[in-house]
Design a protein around this motif. Structure first.
Motif: not given
Length: 584
Positions: A284-296
């Motif tokens: 899935a496409k990630t984003n820069d919203d730090q309120n979400g879940i970190p994706v390594l």
């Protein structure tokens, strides 16, 4: 520039200091197996990199010889002194031909390094990934210019001080390389038995060997599968069919034919035998919203550890959660990357309460009685690198090792007590190694900062003494600029348009500008006037100065008129001697 300079210094542009020739734009079709080497940026930053070659014949402007100054203005921004073979220059690199009547070559090299440092912090630096500086702003950048003799003194002093610092940096970098080798030897010793050899010799009794542990893990693995199948049957309201247990998917068995002998009590096992779960990450496409879940991602695996900088995120409501949440002790394997980096492995130690991973990574969850660090040690060691090189498949510029092949990897298994000892001892030695590596890195930074301070002192006039007898740089610069202007005039001159070319050729410098103008009944261009005066590309600085001095005198005495040459649409002036009517 409003900043004050030492006496005798002046501001000059980089363009004043010489000729800056951009390299040739080679095409793939120009490359051959032999011929002249082509200097690319990677050949400047890493002399061990291989050359491309070409049989193409190019003008001398593109040819580079030993001790030529080269400026990389794209991607890597730096100044280099060429020490390689005679070669041809690729695009994105300037060859510098210094004006050595104005600037000392070594001084210029240091000055250009300082200039690039300054330009890196301006609006003239462009690009986010492929950073570059455009030619115009680069050549227009102003530099402090001391008298020529002082330049030589400054360059000699910088050479002297840099030599000592560079020797120190070289020794520190050698120490860093030794530590990198030590890291690899530490990984190897952890999985070949050497690291725990003395510990094993002190153990009188072993409650469970590696072989016994593997048998227990495999027994529990089968029991777990059977319980899951029975649960499925119960949920569907069905009785287990006849011989249902025979459908158990046996794990991949280790192929030990070419594997080395292990210490007593150890045994070879496959990743598949020790694994509870393997799962690919999210595409899935990630984003820069730090309120979400970190994706390594694969870039977050560095030197066997997880780097939590430059994280991307997925929303907390993402539909693959919580199945793709990592748990402490999970191994992350980089399945797709360049040939050199594919197979990077690290252990997630629960640094974030909730964390996920991207599709180019495989998560491996091991049996609780196997320490996953040992699998990471093996994959990151020389043994693992050999295995990766053997099984990786090259695909469109990237290498791939899929989950099936990862399952087949053989790794050593020992009893739990020895596992704990190896991991604890490894961490102790690794931490000490990391501390030394960081300290060496800090010392290199300090020496590099000293070099920057030396350059700062050099270009503010405090590194060496000033000699009041040195010819001021401003005088020298003006003389050079006058010579350039005269060369431009003579280059643009067109003798065929003159009515009496032979007579003017004979004039040479036997006539003054006043005498030449007195012979003209109409306007004459500046180029034609310079030619009539006898100036050409080989004229001396003294002759050029004489020409401009006479022009200045006639202008101050109000004896000449000057107007732009609008009729011929040329960027030059037309000159005419004033007569009495004009003067009035």
């Amino acid at each position: 520039m409003s900043k004050s300079l030492p006496k005798g210094w002046c501001w000059a542009t980089i363009n004043d200091t010489g000729t800056y020739i951009n390299g040739f734009a080679f095409k793939p079709s120009h490359r051959t197996d032999s011929g002249r080497p082509i200097i690319r940026i990677q050949n400047l930053t890493d002399p061990s990199k291989p050359f491309n070659y070409t049989e193409l014949e190019l003008p001398d402007d593109y040819k580079v010889i030993t001790n030529d100054i080269l400026v990389s203005w794209s991607a890597t921004l730096d100044v280099f002194l060429w020490h390689g073979p005679d070669a041809l220059l690729n695009q994105h690199i300037f060859k510098v031909v210094p004006n050595e009547s104005l600037v000392d070559k070594t001084f210029l090299r240091y000055s250009l390094k300082k200039s690039i440092e300054e330009l890196l912090n301006t609006e003239h630096l462009h690009g986010s990934t492929m950073k570059h500086i455009n030619r115009g702003p680069f050549l227009a950048h102003q530099i402090p210019l001391p008298p020529l003799n002082e330049q030589i003194r400054i360059a000699d002093k910088i050479d002297e001080l840099f030599s000592e610092l560079d020797n120190g940096i070289e020794e520190l970098e050698t120490a860093q390389k030794k530590l990198e080798l030590y890291r690899q030897s530490l990984l190897k010793s952890a999985v070949d038995g050497e690291l725990s050899k003395e510990w094993r010799e002190t153990q009188a009794e072993v409650s469970e060997t590696g072989e016994q542990l593997l048998a227990r893990i495999l027994k529990e693995r089968r029991e777990r599968w059977e319980q899951e199948k029975l649960k499925e049957f119960a949920e569907k309201g069905k009785n287990p069919p006849k011989d249902w247990q025979e459908k158990y998917p046996e794990p991949v068995q280790p192929d030990t034919e070419n594997l080395p002998e292990l210490p007593e009590g150890w045994v070879w096992s496959t990743i598949d035998q020790l694994t509870i779960e393997q799962r690919y990450g999210s595409s899935a496409k990630t984003n820069d919203d730090q309120n979400g879940i970190p994706v390594l991602r694969m870039g977050n695996i560095q030197n066997g550890d997880i780097d939590f900088n430059n994280l991307k995120y997925l929303p907390k409501t993402h539909d693959e959660f919580p199945a793709l949440f990592l748990e402490k002790g999970d191994l992350l394997f980089n399945r797709t990357n360049s040939r050199e980096l594919v197979g990077k492995t690290a252990i997630y130690n629960g640094e974030h309460t909730r964390c996920s991973y991207a599709s180019y990574l495989i998560k491996v969850k091991f049996h609780s009685d196997f320490n996953s660090n040992l699998a990471a040690y093996y994959i990151n060691s020389v043994f693992g690198k050999i295995w990766i090189n053997d099984v990786a498949v090259q695909q469109t510029g990237q290498a791939n090792v899929n989950g099936t092949k990862l399952s087949q990897l053989c790794i050593p298994l020992m009893n739990q007590a020895e596992q704990s000892y190896i991991v604890e001892r490894f961490n102790e030695l690794k931490d000490a190694c990391e501390c030394s590596f960081i300290q060496i890195g800090n010392n290199i930074k300090l020496l590099t900062m000293q070099k920057q301070n030396i350059l700062k002192d050099a270009f503010t006039g405090v590194l060496v003494h000033q000699d009041p007898n040195d010819e001021p740089a401003q005088v020298l610069l003006e003389r050079i600029q006058q010579q350039r202007e005269a060369e431009a005039l003579t280059k643009k001159a067109t003798p065929k348009k003159r009515s009496t070319p032979k007579a003017k050729k004979e004039v040479g410098m036997s006539q003054t500008i006043l005498e030449i103008l007195q012979q003209q009944s109409d306007w004459i261009s500046g180029q034609d006037l310079a030619t009539a005066f006898g100036l050409n590309a080989n004229s001396s600085i003294e002759d050029i100065e004489q020409f401009y001095e006479q022009l200045r005198t006639l202008s101050l005495d109000d004896k000449i008129m000057v107007k732009p040459d609008k009729q011929n649409n040329k960027e030059q002036d037309l000159i005419k001697l004033k007569d009495k009517t004009d003067a009035s």
